[in-house]
Scaffold this motif. Structure first.
Motif, PDB file in Angstrom:
ATOM      1  N   GLY A 298       0.810  -1.215   0.000  1.00 41.59           N
ATOM      2  CA  GLY A 298       0.000   0.000   0.000  1.00 41.59           C
ATOM      3  C   GLY A 298       0.839   1.258   0.000  1.00 41.59           C
ATOM      4  O   GLY A 298       0.546   2.224  -0.721  1.00 41.59           O
ATOM      5  N   LEU A 299       1.898   1.285   0.797  1.00 40.11           N
ATOM      6  CA  LEU A 299       2.760   2.469   0.857  1.00 40.11           C
ATOM      7  C   LEU A 299       3.435   2.736  -0.482  1.00 40.11           C
ATOM      8  O   LEU A 299       3.544   3.882  -0.930  1.00 40.11           O
ATOM      9  N   ASN A 300       3.906   1.682  -1.128  1.00 37.46           N
ATOM     10  CA  ASN A 300       4.563   1.830  -2.423  1.00 37.46           C
ATOM     11  C   ASN A 300       3.600   2.378  -3.472  1.00 37.46           C
ATOM     12  O   ASN A 300       3.943   3.304  -4.224  1.00 37.46           O
ATOM     13  N   LEU A 301       2.388   1.832  -3.514  1.00 36.28           N
ATOM     14  CA  LEU A 301       1.412   2.302  -4.493  1.00 36.28           C
ATOM     15  C   LEU A 301       0.992   3.746  -4.226  1.00 36.28           C
ATOM     16  O   LEU A 301       0.845   4.543  -5.157  1.00 36.28           O
ATOM     17  N   LYS A 302       0.811   4.109  -2.951  1.00 37.61           N
ATOM     18  CA  LYS A 302       0.442   5.488  -2.626  1.00 37.61           C
ATOM     19  C   LYS A 302       1.558   6.452  -3.013  1.00 37.61           C
ATOM     20  O   LYS A 302       1.288   7.545  -3.531  1.00 37.61           O
TER      21      LYS A 302
END
Length: 401
Positions: free
Chosen positions: A60-64
């Protein structure tokens, strides 16, 4: 798997995929990171890809992080007001509006400028994002380009410059990248630290799951006067099995089993450790932690939000500068001649986080003191469309204060 600059056996690359995190241990990770720092990127790059796709928090952090930059609007900025600068602007606008983007590893993926920016943002985690570029010109100042992203495990960096390998795992030096044929985006490389945090998160996670499996459901014990093997005995066995418990026993009279309770009497250590590591990952990637995100009235929320905007601003500047240095000049040279100096450049447009937030805060405070702003002027300042009934009065309605 044989790979040439410009072409490659994509199916061979898919067949060589393996799972590097199946038996991840500190010694394996340490060797992979040391090789990565020494320029042998393949092992760590494969490891980083697997972790980014499998860890719930990091995914999730990478995509955000990537999408927050890819969603930004873009513009072409002229460096002066000359007619030549206007022509350069038109050429760059045409180029970026018609840019094509693809992936070496996945032929199903295709897109335009936003996909390109999204792929370039891989550098935040992987340290490098590499694209093969192809340009074509119609001779009338109209240039088109295609970008194909190559996976990092197809490169080595032992000489201080990325070089393309003929096959994955190759130990000999790779081939030098052809000039003006590749675009390399450099970034923070957060997966070096994140992979260490991931490993020390997975170890307590596994222990936590084992604990829940062993102690999450009580055992069932039945006593009966029936002799083993009789119908009554078998009926008692069927009854305890129907309860669905993993641990169950049927005992005859006079037999007993003493349970050994290995469950903890206090708070389990696993949840706190896992939460701590998740907070570290959030701080690394987004400039905020889970405590700030999960608490609605946290006093540090505004500061954490400001840190997140700094990360986004820096990422946007990195993408813009990379395209300015490696792409804009080549487009202008193809459109107007190799000696032409670019008088326009690509830029990602950032929202005015701090100024707008500060002005709205001042307006709110003044309104509470009874100093009501002009509704029309306020709407103009923030480019907010007015409804017809409000436009006539020119004053802010009472219910809005």
């Amino acid at each position: 798997m044989n790979i040439r600059q410009g072409t490659g056996n994509i199916y061979g690359a898919s067949r060589t995929r393996f799972n590097p995190i199946r038996n991840l241990r500190p010694e394996y990770l340490s060797r992979a990171l040391e090789s990565f720092e020494a320029g042998r990127l393949g092992c760590a790059a494969r490891l980083f890809e697997s972790i980014l796709s499998r860890d719930d928090v990091l995914c999730g952090l990478n995509l955000k992080r990537k999408k927050s930059v890819a969603r930004l609007e873009s513009e072409i900025v002229m460096l002066d007001d000359s007619d030549r600068a206007k022509r350069h602007k038109e050429a760059l606008e045409f180029f970026y509006s018609n840019a094509e983007c693809a992936s070496f590893s996945d032929r199903n993926l295709s897109g335009g400028l936003r996909t390109l920016v999204f792929q370039m943002m891989d550098c935040a985690g992987m340290k490098y994002s590499v694209h093969k570029t192809e340009f074509s010109s119609d001779g009338n100042g109209r240039v088109k380009g295609k970008f194909v992203q190559y996976p990092l495990w197809l490169f080595e960096n032992t000489s201080g410059k990325l070089r393309l390998l003929e096959r994955e795992g190759q130990l000999t030096p790779g081939a030098n990248l052809e000039k003006n044929k590749w675009m390399i985006t450099c970034g923070d490389g957060l997966m070096v630290a994140s992979s260490i945090a991931y490993m020390f998160k997975e170890l307590p996670m596994k222990d936590w799951l084992v604990y829940c499996e062993r102690n999450g459901m009580p055992g069932i014990k039945a006593k009966t006067d029936a002799y083993p093997g009789t119908e009554q005995w078998n009926a008692a066995c069927d009854a305890v099995e129907d309860f669905g418990a993993e641990f169950h026993a049927v005992l005859s009279q006079g037999t007993d089993i003493e349970a050994i309770d290995v469950s903890t009497r206090g708070e389990l250590p696993y949840p706190a450790l896992v939460e701590r590591i998740d907070k570290i990952m959030c701080s690394l990637w987004r400039g905020s932690d889970l405590g700030t995100i999960s608490q609605a009235n946290n006093s540090g929320a505004s500061l954490q939000e400001f840190e997140s905007t700094l990360v986004e601003e820096d990422d946007a500047s990195n993408i813009s500068e990379t395209l300015n240095r490696q792409i804009d000049s080549r487009v202008i040279a193809l459109a107007f001649g190799k000696d032409e100096i670019p008088l326009a450049k690509f830029r990602l447009k950032l929202p005015d986080y701090s100024e707008s937030s500060y002005e709205l805060d001042v307006i709110e405070r003044l309104s509470k003191l009874g100093m009501k702003p002009d509704f029309t002027e306020l709407a103009k300042r923030f480019a907010f469309p007015l409804a017809e009934q409000n436009d006539k009065s020119g004053k802010i309605p009472e219910e809005a204060i």
